[in-house]
Write an enzyme that holds these catalytic residues in place. Structure first.
Site, short mmCIF file in Angstrom:
data_model
loop_
_atom_site.label_atom_id
_atom_site.label_comp_id
_atom_site.label_asym_id
_atom_site.label_seq_id
_atom_site.Cartn_x
_atom_site.Cartn_y
_atom_site.Cartn_z
N GLU A 128 -1.07 14.17 -13.41
CA GLU A 128 0.21 14.55 -13.83
C GLU A 128 0.47 15.06 -15.26
O GLU A 128 -0.62 14.96 -15.77
CB GLU A 128 1.14 13.07 -13.86
CG GLU A 128 1.40 12.98 -12.38
CD GLU A 128 2.11 11.77 -12.18
OE1 GLU A 128 2.90 11.27 -13.24
OE2 GLU A 128 2.52 11.30 -11.05
N HIS A 248 13.26 13.66 -17.38
CA HIS A 248 12.27 14.10 -16.44
C HIS A 248 12.63 15.69 -16.29
O HIS A 248 13.54 15.92 -15.95
CB HIS A 248 12.09 13.33 -15.28
CG HIS A 248 11.04 13.60 -14.42
ND1 HIS A 248 10.83 14.59 -13.83
CD2 HIS A 248 10.01 12.65 -14.19
CE1 HIS A 248 9.73 14.63 -13.02
NE2 HIS A 248 8.97 13.47 -13.33
N ARG A 297 5.52 15.64 -20.72
CA ARG A 297 6.58 16.05 -20.20
C ARG A 297 7.84 16.49 -21.10
O ARG A 297 8.79 17.32 -20.43
CB ARG A 297 7.15 14.49 -19.73
CG ARG A 297 8.04 14.31 -18.83
CD ARG A 297 8.10 12.94 -18.28
NE ARG A 297 7.31 12.96 -17.16
CZ ARG A 297 7.06 11.94 -16.48
NH1 ARG A 297 8.06 10.73 -16.82
NH2 ARG A 297 6.69 11.48 -15.42
N HIS A 358 15.32 9.89 -17.78
CA HIS A 358 14.55 9.10 -16.80
C HIS A 358 13.93 7.88 -17.39
O HIS A 358 13.75 6.84 -16.55
CB HIS A 358 13.39 10.19 -16.49
CG HIS A 358 12.33 9.80 -15.69
ND1 HIS A 358 12.36 9.41 -14.47
CD2 HIS A 358 10.86 9.57 -15.83
CE1 HIS A 358 11.17 9.08 -13.86
NE2 HIS A 358 10.31 9.12 -14.71
N ARG A 393 6.69 8.74 -23.45
CA ARG A 393 5.70 8.07 -22.61
C ARG A 393 4.92 9.26 -21.57
O ARG A 393 5.57 10.49 -21.24
CB ARG A 393 6.43 7.22 -21.77
CG ARG A 393 5.83 6.61 -20.67
CD ARG A 393 6.57 5.67 -19.61
NE ARG A 393 7.46 6.65 -18.97
CZ ARG A 393 7.30 7.15 -17.76
NH1 ARG A 393 6.06 6.66 -17.08
NH2 ARG A 393 8.22 7.89 -17.02
C1 SIN Z 1 6.91 11.15 -11.57
O1 SIN Z 1 6.38 10.84 -10.57
O2 SIN Z 1 6.99 12.20 -12.04
C2 SIN Z 1 7.28 10.02 -12.26
C3 SIN Z 1 6.23 9.15 -12.90
C4 SIN Z 1 6.60 8.72 -14.12
O3 SIN Z 1 7.81 8.64 -14.55
O4 SIN Z 1 5.66 8.11 -14.85
#
Ligand code: SIN
Length: 567
Positions: A128, A248, A297, A358, A393
């Site tokens: 991610e 997010h 993010r 988020h 985060r």
């Molecule tokens: C996501 O699946 O993008 C969210 C995961 C997260 O917020 O850590």
């Protein structure tokens, strides 16, 4: 630290039960803390606002990050976390997270959580944003939180942990010396434990989750109204980093006026190779960061917002048509179903996406054992600020943080001498001391915060938000002062009052931080300023109803910026 004496106006408790520990909240953090406390022989009660599996954990898609893959190490996980945190992580807190994390995940698996496996038989790990390695374990494809929740709820039931559902926590009880003595709560139940009551316990663990409902559009469920942070402030505890709200980047765009909980499109979709494109098919993240679409993010959310501004567009697109139907159905069944339910088929068309609120990177300030500044009061999970997340985060670190710090809290409680404490008697008066907001104030707060304290902020937008929030409060305060009237006590009015409390602190902190860092983006201060701002803003509510602010390096704010607000 002593309680402020400020409480939510509520009827006097009509019932009480004793316990060693009361855990408030039933996500990964709350249920892990409860299971470990119970295993240590402590009488434990879990109180939760709706049903046991109704919090944010259930909605987590991507997964849980830990250095579990071949060649990966806690040191590499630490590095990625520190980079995402933009200079404000507490390195020791992160070190604890990444070194204790892998074993904590193994214990979660031993508790019954079933993660997806690769064809070779080990854990299937994905990537991610901000992770240089494949280190995100997932379950049911994109239903990781739901599986973790299922396993923990089942364990709590099997092991006979006492639970009280549909119970909104109201305030902390303390003894004459200011030590924790339990909580008051309102239960929508039947029989013996109905209405306002109390759980008397010398240790209280706040695991109430986030405050996403302070904004109009959020990935958070409707129960995420900042109740834990508001309770902690009224109890005199310190909160920190509230200005760092993570938006997010890829939330399904349902129209400009969409309100409430919105469907998440996990970062793991980009981790598996989806592209962010504009309406003309241009991959606008290319060249903006070495990790492109898998940058941390905040950088991706800003990239999307900038492109939206450049093109005067309401959203961008996430294109994963090349996955094909089989991969969509197998790897991302939840997202596929959510998109299709809204008339979008990701197999044949790009998904419209835009950023939405988020995750609260800040919260109730704790030490490395989850202790807050009020003796006996602990916090873990999204409600807490352990120092792990800094200004932003890292993706999928939150389930891990909930797990690791819940275990540390249970260990700390188990080794402390626990002594039942007599709660300081609650003041009994017909006339409320503090006003409650009417239910409709919730929507006014959400609109004010979305306009003034959303992804893009400035002194002008934040000052307007502060004024409008103040007006909401003043109306309620004046009605009480002039006519002795306040909104009827009830879940809607308590939630609205909590939302106002956290919104005001969030706006005050965001005004103070005159720089852009992590997920705090000031249009009028576009650069990161390490000379002035490599420090945290810590806020406490004082008994005289002012917000006392301090920074962690001991230097004060210029007097004109010193936030003091009447509550
Ligand atoms: C996501 O699946 O993008 C969210 C995961 C997260 O917020 O850590």
């Amino acid at each position: 630290m002593t309680s402020t004496g400020i409480r939510l106006h509520a009827p006097a408790p009509g019932w009480s039960i004793p316990a060693d520990v009361v855990v408030v909240g039933s996500g990964v953090a709350g249920l892990t803390a409860a299971l470990r406390c119970q295993a240590a022989g402590l009488t434990t009660v879990v109180v939760t606002k709706a049903r046991l599996d109704d919090g944010s954990t259930r909605w987590a898609q991507g997964g849980i990050a830990a250095a579990l893959g071949e060649g990966d190490t806690p040191a590499q996980h630490l590095d990625d976390t520190l980079v995402a945190g933009a200079g404000l992580c507490d390195e020791e807190a992160v070190r604890i997270l990444v070194t204790e994390g892998p074993d904590a995940v193994r214990r979660l698996i031993a508790t019954g959580a079933r993660f997806d496996e690769s064809s070779e038989g080990g854990l299937a790990l994905t990537r991610e944003g901000g992770h240089h390695r494949r280190r995100i374990a997932h379950a049911g494809g994109d239903a990781t939180g739901a599986e973790i929740s299922r396993a923990l709820v089942e364990a709590v039931r099997e092991r006979g942990v006492r639970t009280i559902e549909n119970a909104l926590v109201l305030d902390l009880l303390t003894d004459a010396g200011g030590r924790t003595a339990g909580v008051t709560l309102h239960v929508m139940g039947e029989g013996q434990h109905d209405g306002v009551g109390a759980v008397h316990a010398p240790a209280v663990v706040l695991a109430t989750g986030g405050m996403g409902q302070v904004f109009s559009a959020t990935t958070n469920p409707s129960v995420s109204t900042g109740d834990g942070v508001a309770l902690a402030l009224r109890a005199g505890a310190e909160v920190s980093d509230l200005e760092f709200v993570q938006f997010h980047p890829t939330v399904l765009f349902l129209g400009p006026g969409a309100e409430g909980q919105q469907p998440l499109v996990s970062e793991a979709v980009r981790g598996e190779g989806a592209h962010l494109v504009d309406a003309g098919g241009v991959r606008f993240m290319t060249g903006r960061h070495e990790l492109g679409e898998l940058a941390p993010r905040d950088i991706v959310a800003k990239g999307i917002m900038r492109r939206m501004q450049e093109l005067d567009a309401e959203h961008m697109y996430l294109d994963a048509r090349h996955f094909g139907a089989e991969m969509w159905e197998h790897r991302f069944p939840t997202i596929l179903a959510a998109c299709r339910a809204h008339g979008i088929d990701p197999v044949t068309e790009p998904i419209p996406v835009a950023p939405a609120a988020h995750y609260a990177s800040g919260g109730v300030r704790t030490d490395s054992h989850g202790r807050t500044t009020v003796p006996g009061l602990y916090a873990c999970g999204e409600v807490a600020c352990t120092g792990v997340h800094g200004a932003n985060r890292l993706a999928s670190n939150s389930l891990l943080e909930g797990l690791v710090y819940a275990e540390r809290i249970a260990a700390d409680i188990a080794r402390s001498p626990l002594q039942a404490r007599d709660p300081h008697p609650l003041p009994q008066s017909e006339r409320p001391a503090h006003p409650l907001l009417p239910p409709e104030a919730r929507f006014a707060i959400q609109r004010i915060m979305t306009r003034g304290a959303g992804v893009l902020r400035s002194e002008a937008s934040l000052a307007a938000a502060a004024d409008q929030l103040e007006r909401l409060h003043a109306e309620a305060r004046d009605a009480l002062a002039e006519h002795g009237k306040t909104a009827e006590p009830g879940v809607d009015t308590w939630e609205a009052t909590n939302l106002l409390c956290v919104a005001r602190v969030l706006v005050a902190a965001a005004r103070l931080r005159q720089e852009t860092r992590g997920c705090h983006w000031r249009e009028d201060h576009p650069e990161r300023d390490d000379t002035a701002w490599r420090r945290h803003i810590v806020v406490r509510l004082d008994p005289d109803r002012t917000l006392a602010t301090r920074t962690t390096d001991g230097t004060d704010f210029p007097p004109t910026l010193h936030a003091t607000q009447e509550q």
